[in-house]
Design an enzyme around this catalytic site. Structure first.
Site, PDB file in Angstrom:
ATOM      1  N   THR A 318       0.849  -1.190   0.000  1.00  0.00           N
ATOM      2  CA  THR A 318       0.000   0.000   0.000  1.00  0.00           C
ATOM      3  C   THR A 318       0.885   1.240   0.000  1.00  0.00           C
ATOM      4  O   THR A 318       1.909   1.273   0.680  1.00  0.00           O
ATOM      5  CB  THR A 318      -0.958   0.008   1.212  1.00  0.00           C
ATOM      6  OG1 THR A 318      -1.774   1.183   1.167  1.00  0.00           O
ATOM      7  CG2 THR A 318      -0.220  -0.025   2.526  1.00  0.00           C
ATOM      8  N   HIS A 370       2.384 -11.696  14.077  1.00  0.00           N
ATOM      9  CA  HIS A 370       3.466 -12.234  14.913  1.00  0.00           C
ATOM     10  C   HIS A 370       3.210 -13.687  15.312  1.00  0.00           C
ATOM     11  O   HIS A 370       4.112 -14.350  15.858  1.00  0.00           O
ATOM     12  CB  HIS A 370       3.631 -11.363  16.165  1.00  0.00           C
ATOM     13  CG  HIS A 370       5.024 -11.344  16.713  1.00  0.00           C
ATOM     14  ND1 HIS A 370       6.011 -12.220  16.319  1.00  0.00           N
ATOM     15  CD2 HIS A 370       5.614 -10.541  17.639  1.00  0.00           C
ATOM     16  CE1 HIS A 370       7.120 -11.971  16.976  1.00  0.00           C
ATOM     17  NE2 HIS A 370       6.920 -10.949  17.780  1.00  0.00           N
TER      18      HIS A 370
END
Length: 407
Positions: A318, A370
């Site tokens: 993006t 994560h």
């Protein structure tokens, strides 16, 4: 009379309903076959609904209605003849002109001298108000005929500077189905992933040199510009090969890794954020990447993008820099596990080989899940992107720019 029922076609797998965003015709209009009669929103895209036949149309749904796939939304009378041109409207006869009688001029009352009796405040009240810097006209008087008395002036409170009398209207507008779905997915990403963001900065001096040297020849031969997105896309696909955990996603208790790179490119369209996918970007040349991004971005902005063109990406890029963003923490595009945020390019003083130089610098950010991507992989991935962009001649163009750029 022959009536055709037009039903909502399926825009893609797993989509069970759409929303009528805009009717492009009115009830009773004559429509031609394949003419766009409506724009419909699904939770993934905005699509045009073409007329299946020619005839007079009768609408069976309102704008904003959610309609199920297969539901009848309009009827077309296919036996109706196409109306001929509208006949000229006969001119209405002119009314007989009447002579206007001269109007009497109203008498003007003689101006009245301003005195204490006709004034708005007493002299004592005016003095107090002047000391308070208050306009006498803004104080409600309690004296005879509404005059402001000394007591009114003492009790008057000066305005604290709050603006009054300005517009205070509000507007309530229903969000499109696409915008609602984007909102749901963003909240889902925040609530269901262990999202973390790591940052780095890139010196784009070498990329700028290559673009300046070859952009004219590149555009002349390929018909597309040599932009930053092809460099970033190629840098990302290289980094994904080095750190495959970033190019993966969670499915239940399993981790799915991909040996291909389908890169989703975030595009701001008229209906909101869209993320078309560049398939097998790792196999595309610079020309291929630029041409495909241009094609998909144009289709997204024109409302022609399909659901298939926006599903199945493995990683997202993006670019908030086109709007002036200096730094951000992009939100993961689920079920993907990583997204790279680009930002604006600012010339800043930096240390290069022990010397302070002015260089075109960009902050880059990697948000990642994560749960399956550790710090070593995330930081290593971002460093690999940085290395490729700061040494594009060797790492992206294999020291042969003319061959890599197909010139």
């Amino acid at each position: 009379m022959s009536i055709l029922e037009m039903k909502v076609p399926s825009p893609g797998e797993s989509i069970t309903e759409v929303e009528i965003a805009t009717w492009l015709v009115k009830d009773g209009d004559y429509v031609e076959k394949d003419q766009a009669i409506a724009e419909v929103d699904s939770d993934k895209a905005t699509l045009e609904l073409p007329a299946e036949a020619s005839g007079i149309i009768t609408l069976k749904a309102e704008e904003g209605d959610a309609v199920a796939v297969g539901q009848v939304v309009c009827l077309i009378d296919t036996s109706a003849a196409k109306p001929s041109g509208t006949a000229p409207v006969a001119e209405a006869p002119k009314a007989e002109e009447k002579k206007e009688e001269p109007k009497a001029t109203p008498a003007v009352a003689p101006a009245q001298s301003a005195t204490y009796a006709t004034g708005s405040a007493s002299p004592a009240a005016k003095k107090i108000l002047e000391e308070k810097n208050i306009d006498a006209g803004s104080v409600q008087g309690t004296g005879k005929d509404g005059r402001v008395t000394k007591e009114d002036a003492i009790n008057a409170v000066p305005s604290m500077g709050t603006p009054t009398g300005g517009p205070r209207g509000t507007e309530r507008k229903k969000m499109s189905m696409l915008r609602r779905k984007v909102a749901e997915r963003l909240v889902e990403a925040k609530n269901t992933t262990a999202m973390l963001t790591t940052f780095n900065e890139v010196n784009l001096t070498e990329v700028n040199k290559l673009r300046s040297e070859y952009k004219d020849a590149f555009k002349a031969k390929h018909g597309v510009s040599l932009g930053f997105m092809s460099f970033f896309t190629k840098a990302v696909t290289r980094a994904l090969e080095l750190f495959p955990d970033v190019n993966s996603m969670i499915d239940g208790q399993d981790q799915i890794k991909f040996d291909f790179a389908d890169i989703s490119i975030a595009v701001s369209g008229p209906k909101g954020l869209m993320v078309p996918v560049v398939r097998n970007a790792e196999l595309l040349s610079f020309r291929g990447v630029e041409a495909e991004i241009k094609r998909l971005a144009t289709r997204a902005r024109d409302g022609q993008i399909t659901v298939d063109e926006m599903t199945g990406g493995t990683f997202t890029i993006t670019n908030g820099g086109v709007f002036g963003s200096m730094l951000s923490t992009p939100i993961i595009n689920p079920p993907q596990s990583g997204i790279l945020g680009m930002h604006n390019i600012i010339e800043r003083p930096v240390a290069v080989n022990g010397q302070v130089v002015i260089a075109p610098m960009m902050y880059i950010a990697l948000s990642y899940d994560h749960r399956i991507i550790d710090g070593r992989e995330s930081v290593g991935f971002l460093v690999a992107v940085k290395e490729a962009l700061e040494n594009p001649m060797e790492l992206l163009l294999n020291n042969d720019p003319k061959k890599a750029l197909e010139l």
